[in-house]
Scaffold this motif. Structure first.
Motif, PDB file in Angstrom:
ATOM      1  N   THR A 278      48.769  38.113  -9.988  1.00 16.79           N
ATOM      2  CA  THR A 278      48.554  36.888 -10.664  1.00 16.79           C
ATOM      3  C   THR A 278      48.054  35.986  -9.873  1.00 16.79           C
ATOM      4  OG1 THR A 278      50.587  36.213 -11.014  1.00 16.79           O
ATOM      5  CG2 THR A 278      49.632  37.821 -12.454  1.00 16.79           C
TER       6      THR A 278
ATOM      7  N   TYR B  53      43.248  34.900 -17.703  1.00 15.57           N
ATOM      8  CA  TYR B  53      44.154  35.248 -16.646  1.00 15.57           C
ATOM      9  C   TYR B  53      43.270  35.441 -15.458  1.00 15.57           C
ATOM     10  CZ  TYR B  53      47.411  35.813 -20.494  1.00 15.57           C
ATOM     11  OH  TYR B  53      48.353  35.435 -21.561  1.00 15.57           O
TER      12      TYR B  53
ATOM     13  N   ARG C 269      50.663  40.805 -29.870  1.00 11.45           N
ATOM     14  CA  ARG C 269      51.501  40.286 -28.954  1.00 11.45           C
ATOM     15  C   ARG C 269      51.667  41.750 -27.943  1.00 11.45           C
ATOM     16  NH1 ARG C 269      52.777  36.251 -26.813  1.00 11.45           N
ATOM     17  NH2 ARG C 269      53.841  34.563 -27.440  1.00 11.45           N
ATOM     18  N   SER C 270      52.036  42.420 -28.492  1.00 14.36           N
ATOM     19  CA  SER C 270      52.535  43.960 -27.760  1.00 14.36           C
ATOM     20  C   SER C 270      51.187  44.613 -26.992  1.00 14.36           C
ATOM     21  CB  SER C 270      53.024  44.822 -28.626  1.00 14.36           C
ATOM     22  OG  SER C 270      52.272  45.356 -29.531  1.00 14.36           O
ATOM     23  N   GLU C 271      50.156  44.430 -27.598  1.00 14.58           N
ATOM     24  CA  GLU C 271      48.913  44.672 -26.966  1.00 14.58           C
ATOM     25  C   GLU C 271      48.430  44.065 -25.791  1.00 14.58           C
ATOM     26  OE1 GLU C 271      46.325  47.020 -30.294  1.00 14.58           O
ATOM     27  OE2 GLU C 271      46.023  44.744 -30.226  1.00 14.58           O
ATOM     28  N   VAL C 272      48.726  42.854 -25.990  1.00 12.40           N
ATOM     29  CA  VAL C 272      48.198  41.788 -24.981  1.00 12.40           C
ATOM     30  C   VAL C 272      49.325  42.179 -23.779  1.00 12.40           C
ATOM     31  CG1 VAL C 272      48.299  39.446 -24.222  1.00 12.40           C
ATOM     32  CG2 VAL C 272      47.273  40.183 -26.238  1.00 12.40           C
ATOM     33  N   ASN C 273      50.620  42.178 -23.978  1.00 12.05           N
ATOM     34  CA  ASN C 273      51.696  42.309 -22.818  1.00 12.05           C
ATOM     35  C   ASN C 273      51.235  43.403 -22.394  1.00 12.05           C
ATOM     36  OD1 ASN C 273      52.799  39.839 -23.517  1.00 12.05           O
ATOM     37  ND2 ASN C 273      54.408  40.586 -24.864  1.00 12.05           N
ATOM     38  N   SER C 274      51.475  44.641 -23.029  1.00 18.18           N
ATOM     39  CA  SER C 274      50.979  46.004 -22.514  1.00 18.18           C
ATOM     40  C   SER C 274      49.507  46.102 -21.522  1.00 18.18           C
ATOM     41  CB  SER C 274      50.927  47.106 -23.419  1.00 18.18           C
ATOM     42  OG  SER C 274      49.731  47.174 -24.225  1.00 18.18           O
ATOM     43  N   THR C 275      48.632  45.375 -21.976  1.00 20.74           N
ATOM     44  CA  THR C 275      47.496  45.302 -21.053  1.00 20.74           C
ATOM     45  C   THR C 275      47.778  44.409 -19.910  1.00 20.74           C
ATOM     46  OG1 THR C 275      46.120  45.471 -23.055  1.00 20.74           O
ATOM     47  CG2 THR C 275      45.030  44.498 -21.156  1.00 20.74           C
ATOM     48  N   TYR C 276      48.508  43.354 -20.141  1.00 20.08           N
ATOM     49  CA  TYR C 276      48.649  42.639 -18.922  1.00 20.08           C
ATOM     50  C   TYR C 276      49.609  43.152 -17.642  1.00 20.08           C
ATOM     51  CZ  TYR C 276      50.547  38.521 -16.106  1.00 20.08           C
ATOM     52  OH  TYR C 276      50.764  37.542 -15.164  1.00 20.08           O
ATOM     53  N   GLU C 277      50.692  44.114 -18.145  1.00 20.91           N
ATOM     54  CA  GLU C 277      51.364  44.888 -17.395  1.00 20.91           C
ATOM     55  C   GLU C 277      50.859  46.075 -16.932  1.00 20.91           C
ATOM     56  OE1 GLU C 277      54.830  44.351 -16.763  1.00 20.91           O
ATOM     57  OE2 GLU C 277      54.569  42.432 -17.698  1.00 20.91           O
ATOM     58  N   HIS C 278      49.920  46.553 -17.498  1.00 20.97           N
ATOM     59  CA  HIS C 278      48.832  47.723 -17.080  1.00 20.97           C
ATOM     60  C   HIS C 278      48.098  47.261 -15.783  1.00 20.97           C
ATOM     61  CE1 HIS C 278      45.795  50.401 -16.639  1.00 20.97           C
ATOM     62  NE2 HIS C 278      46.305  51.350 -17.374  1.00 20.97           N
TER      63      HIS C 278
END
Length: 107
Positions: A31, A42, A14-23
């Motif tokens: 969005t 997305y 989940r942290s990888e997905v969130n950091s990628t989304y924020e990146h």
């Protein structure tokens, strides 16, 4: 304006997905509503071409797949117009008439 989508890996944490989304958001994308809330798909819009960013994220193995929904280039003129070759013999004759002598140092 570019409209594009990404599919994030369901195997990623989940942290990888969130950091990628924020990146992606920090990069400058906005969005767009997605069709499915259960999948990791997305959609985004951006003024810049996201190809380089998406290739980098794909290499990090968080983005599985991506694609463009639509591409439209901005209507900006080119900085340097395209060079169009001229008719050299015709241009030379016009210069000769304008200056009254042959060019090249001889008269």
């Amino acid at each position: 304006m570019y409209r594009w989508w990404v599919r994030l890996s369901s195997q990623a944490t989940r942290s990888e997905v969130n950091s990628t989304y924020e990146h992606i958001l920090r990069w400058g994308a906005k969005t767009v509503d997605t069709g499915s809330l259960t999948d990791m798909d997305y959609a985004f819009t951006s003024d810049k071409n996201p190809t380089r960013l998406l290739h980098k994220l794909t290499a990090d193995n968080v983005v599985i797949n991506w694609g463009f929904l639509s591409k439209s280039k901005l209507a900006k003129p080119k900085r340097n117009p395209t060079y169009t070759p001229s008719d050299k013999p015709k241009a030379f004759e016009e210069l000769k008439k304008r200056f009254g002598t042959t060019l090249g140092g001889k008269s």
